[in-house]
Enzyme design. Structure first.
Site, PDB file in Angstrom:
ATOM      1  N   LYS A  22       0.968  -1.239  -0.061  1.00  0.00           N
ATOM      2  CA  LYS A  22       0.135   0.107  -0.061  1.00  0.00           C
ATOM      3  C   LYS A  22       0.764   1.247   0.009  1.00  0.00           C
ATOM      4  O   LYS A  22       0.611   2.286  -0.853  1.00  0.00           O
ATOM      5  CB  LYS A  22      -0.946  -0.164   1.256  1.00  0.00           C
ATOM      6  CG  LYS A  22      -1.638   1.327   1.499  1.00  0.00           C
ATOM      7  CD  LYS A  22      -2.453   1.173   2.804  1.00  0.00           C
ATOM      8  CE  LYS A  22      -1.885   1.957   3.738  1.00  0.00           C
ATOM      9  NZ  LYS A  22      -2.352   3.176   4.234  1.00  0.00           N
ATOM     10  N   ASN A  23       1.722   1.223   0.861  1.00  0.00           N
ATOM     11  CA  ASN A  23       2.594   2.385   1.010  1.00  0.00           C
ATOM     12  C   ASN A  23       3.797   2.815  -0.172  1.00  0.00           C
ATOM     13  O   ASN A  23       4.275   3.743  -0.081  1.00  0.00           O
ATOM     14  CB  ASN A  23       3.512   2.344   2.306  1.00  0.00           C
ATOM     15  CG  ASN A  23       2.811   2.470   3.527  1.00  0.00           C
ATOM     16  OD1 ASN A  23       1.603   3.083   3.341  1.00  0.00           O
ATOM     17  ND2 ASN A  23       3.370   2.179   4.688  1.00  0.00           N
ATOM     18  N   CYS A 126      -4.942   8.546   9.717  1.00  0.00           N
ATOM     19  CA  CYS A 126      -5.170   7.804  11.159  1.00  0.00           C
ATOM     20  C   CYS A 126      -4.346   8.771  12.247  1.00  0.00           C
ATOM     21  O   CYS A 126      -3.989   9.874  12.176  1.00  0.00           O
ATOM     22  CB  CYS A 126      -3.723   6.648  11.033  1.00  0.00           C
ATOM     23  SG  CYS A 126      -4.339   5.195  10.401  1.00  0.00           S
ATOM     24  N   ARG A 131       1.823  14.364  12.915  1.00  0.00           N
ATOM     25  CA  ARG A 131       2.149  14.122  11.528  1.00  0.00           C
ATOM     26  C   ARG A 131       2.364  15.485  10.504  1.00  0.00           C
ATOM     27  O   ARG A 131       1.742  15.308   9.562  1.00  0.00           O
ATOM     28  CB  ARG A 131       1.620  13.154  10.698  1.00  0.00           C
ATOM     29  CG  ARG A 131       1.864  11.627  11.596  1.00  0.00           C
ATOM     30  CD  ARG A 131       1.843  10.528  10.814  1.00  0.00           C
ATOM     31  NE  ARG A 131       0.722  10.222  10.303  1.00  0.00           N
ATOM     32  CZ  ARG A 131       0.126   9.006   9.761  1.00  0.00           C
ATOM     33  NH1 ARG A 131       1.107   8.155   9.424  1.00  0.00           N
ATOM     34  NH2 ARG A 131      -1.023   8.730   9.360  1.00  0.00           N
ATOM     35  N   ASP A 316       5.403   0.910  11.746  1.00  0.00           N
ATOM     36  CA  ASP A 316       4.310   0.064  11.288  1.00  0.00           C
ATOM     37  C   ASP A 316       4.151  -1.149  11.957  1.00  0.00           C
ATOM     38  O   ASP A 316       3.076  -1.956  11.266  1.00  0.00           O
ATOM     39  CB  ASP A 316       3.863   0.092   9.815  1.00  0.00           C
ATOM     40  CG  ASP A 316       3.521   1.464   9.162  1.00  0.00           C
ATOM     41  OD1 ASP A 316       3.143   2.496  10.351  1.00  0.00           O
ATOM     42  OD2 ASP A 316       3.545   1.868   8.101  1.00  0.00           O
ATOM     43  N   ARG A 408      -8.062  -0.389   4.957  1.00  0.00           N
ATOM     44  CA  ARG A 408      -7.677   0.360   4.385  1.00  0.00           C
ATOM     45  C   ARG A 408      -6.176  -0.044   4.116  1.00  0.00           C
ATOM     46  O   ARG A 408      -5.605   0.457   3.031  1.00  0.00           O
ATOM     47  CB  ARG A 408      -7.332   1.581   5.367  1.00  0.00           C
ATOM     48  CG  ARG A 408      -8.374   2.590   5.347  1.00  0.00           C
ATOM     49  CD  ARG A 408      -8.369   3.768   6.432  1.00  0.00           C
ATOM     50  NE  ARG A 408      -7.215   4.404   6.127  1.00  0.00           N
ATOM     51  CZ  ARG A 408      -6.083   4.788   6.670  1.00  0.00           C
ATOM     52  NH1 ARG A 408      -5.965   4.716   8.127  1.00  0.00           N
ATOM     53  NH2 ARG A 408      -5.164   5.349   6.353  1.00  0.00           N
TER      54      ARG A 408
END
Length: 430
Positions: A22-23, A126, A131, A316, A408
């Site tokens: 995903k990233n 999130c 951030r 993560d 997600r």
């Protein structure tokens, strides 16, 4: 709202295919706006975040097509997506779209580089800390952009185009490095990014941009050099396998016992996490097909860990590792150095019987002989999957609420786990 029901106690045995990252997929999709030609991406995971980003990109005029399933493909085989932004018809990314995912803010880079202007809502995503986007905006200002924050939007202008320059990040930032890369490839002159993020997803973006005609050296090191070009072409590119999904399932096998091949996984993408699991007593064997994870008989040993930028232990995977340590022999210490709010799963793990004490950025996890199923609530993407890992080893039944967080970031989670013997299923809500 959907929930996931898990009855703990079953070992995991079999094969789990690892999806595209995903990233990595999200910045690659955004990079498609840097050219008026077609970028075809393979191995794109079927995730809510991917679908949401397609909505954001479509708002700017990007056309996309998703290839149908091919023979032999399953629900967890990555999809192929064709993306083409022949004409960018809108340089505003509105709040109602960007607020649902942080990565949506990164469209500011290709819009500015190609159109000389972008107006992008400040992001959501999130709830794991502030951030801020200040480092992303600093990078664009170093390339000559004028930026004004007004009414919750960042309005960036570079009417005469972006100019290459040195960008020195005061701390490692993946989003900042992605943004700087996408802006600099079309800037006039040479850009040098110092203290660049070294994550595999940054390397994947650089490699895709190179396939599109960009001139980039040094990706994967702390200094990236970009010689700007006047235009980029289309390309065909495959997303790398998801190292966070790999680590997550490795920890699930470590938690439950069993023997699972993580098909398509690459050890080089998460070596620090694999080394940590080995210290905890897990057998890890790289093969031509992927990574084999095995734990039979002996228990888990307590191991201390500190989250760090790549190549260190990923933030993560911190929540998943904490779930594993709840059943370890002894007490482990987990230090979170990346995000300040990333211990929100602690209270939910405690509902299953975990013994965890917090002290600032430290969590002390005292292993317990048994966890007991209970209703729990997912608070963010990685926290939610830590609850699944704990539930797989807990006595009795656990219900995980708010599973939209899982959707997600994890493709076909319950399907992949149930194929290996887990008693897990989705309860549809209304």
């Amino acid at each position: 709202m959907d929930r996931i029901r898990i009855v703990g106690g079953a070992q995991l045995n079999g094969v789990i295919p690892i999806s595209g990252a995903k990233n990595a997929a999200l910045p690659l999709m955004i990079a498609s706006m840097l050219t008026d030609e077609t970028l075809q991406l393979h191995n794109v995971p079927r995730l809510a975040d991917v679908a949401q980003l397609l909505r954001i990109l479509s708002n700017h005029g990007l056309d996309h097509g998703v290839a149908g399933k091919r023979p032999g493909q399953s629900a967890v085989t990555g999809q192929s997506i064709r993306l083409r932004a022949r004409d960018i018809i809108d340089t505003t990314a509105p709040y109602d779209l960007v607020s649902k995912m942080r990565a949506g803010f990164w469209v500011i880079a290709p819009l500015l580089a190609r159109m000389g202007e972008a107006r992008v809502s400040l992001p959501g995503g999130c709830a794991i800390g502030t951030r801020p986007v200040d480092l992303l905006l600093m990078a664009l200002e170093r390339l000559g952009a004028e930026i004004e924050i007004d009414g919750g939007y960042a309005h960036a202008r570079a009417p005469k185009g972006l100019k290459g320059n040195d960008i020195v990040f005061p701390k490692v930032t993946v989003g900042g490095t992605h943004t700087a890369l996408m802006a600099a490839v079309l800037a006039d002159g040479t850009t040098v990014i110092e203290n660049a993020a070294r994550e595999p997803e940054v390397v994947d973006l650089a490699n895709c941009l190179i396939a599109m005609g960009a001139r980039i050296t040094g990706a994967g090191t702390s200094q990236i050099v970009i010689d700007g070009v006047s235009r980029l072409n289309g390309a065909e590119y495959s997303v790398l396998p998801d190292r966070i999904e790999t680590g997550t399932y490795a920890m699930a096998v470590a938690m439950t016992g069993g023997d699972v091949l993580l098909e398509g996984a690459r050890p080089d993408l998460l070596q620090d996490a694999l080394d940590t699991l080995q210290r905890a007593g897990v057998e890890i064997t790289p093969t031509n097909e992927g990574i084999r994870i095995k734990r039979n008989g002996h228990g888990i040993e307590a191991v201390d860990v500190t989250t760090e930028p790549f190549p260190g232990f990923p933030t993560d995977l911190q929540a998943q590792f904490m779930a594993l340590m709840t059943k370890a022999r002894g007490t482990s210490m987990i230090r979170e150095t990346i995000f300040e709010n990333r211990f929100m799963h602690v209270q939910e793990l405690a509902r299953l019987g975990a013994h965890i004490r917090l002290d600032g950025d430290l969590a002390y996890v005292e292993g317990v002989p048994r966890l007991t199923g209970a209703p729990v609530m997912a608070t963010d993407l990685r926290a939610s999957v830590s609850l699944v890992i704990a539930a797989l080893a807990a006595d009795g039944e656990t219900t995980v609420n708010r599973v939209y967080h899982l959707d997600r970031g994890f493709e076909g989670l319950e399907h992949k786990l149930s194929q290996c013997g887990a008693q897990i299923g989705r309860i549809s809500g209304h």
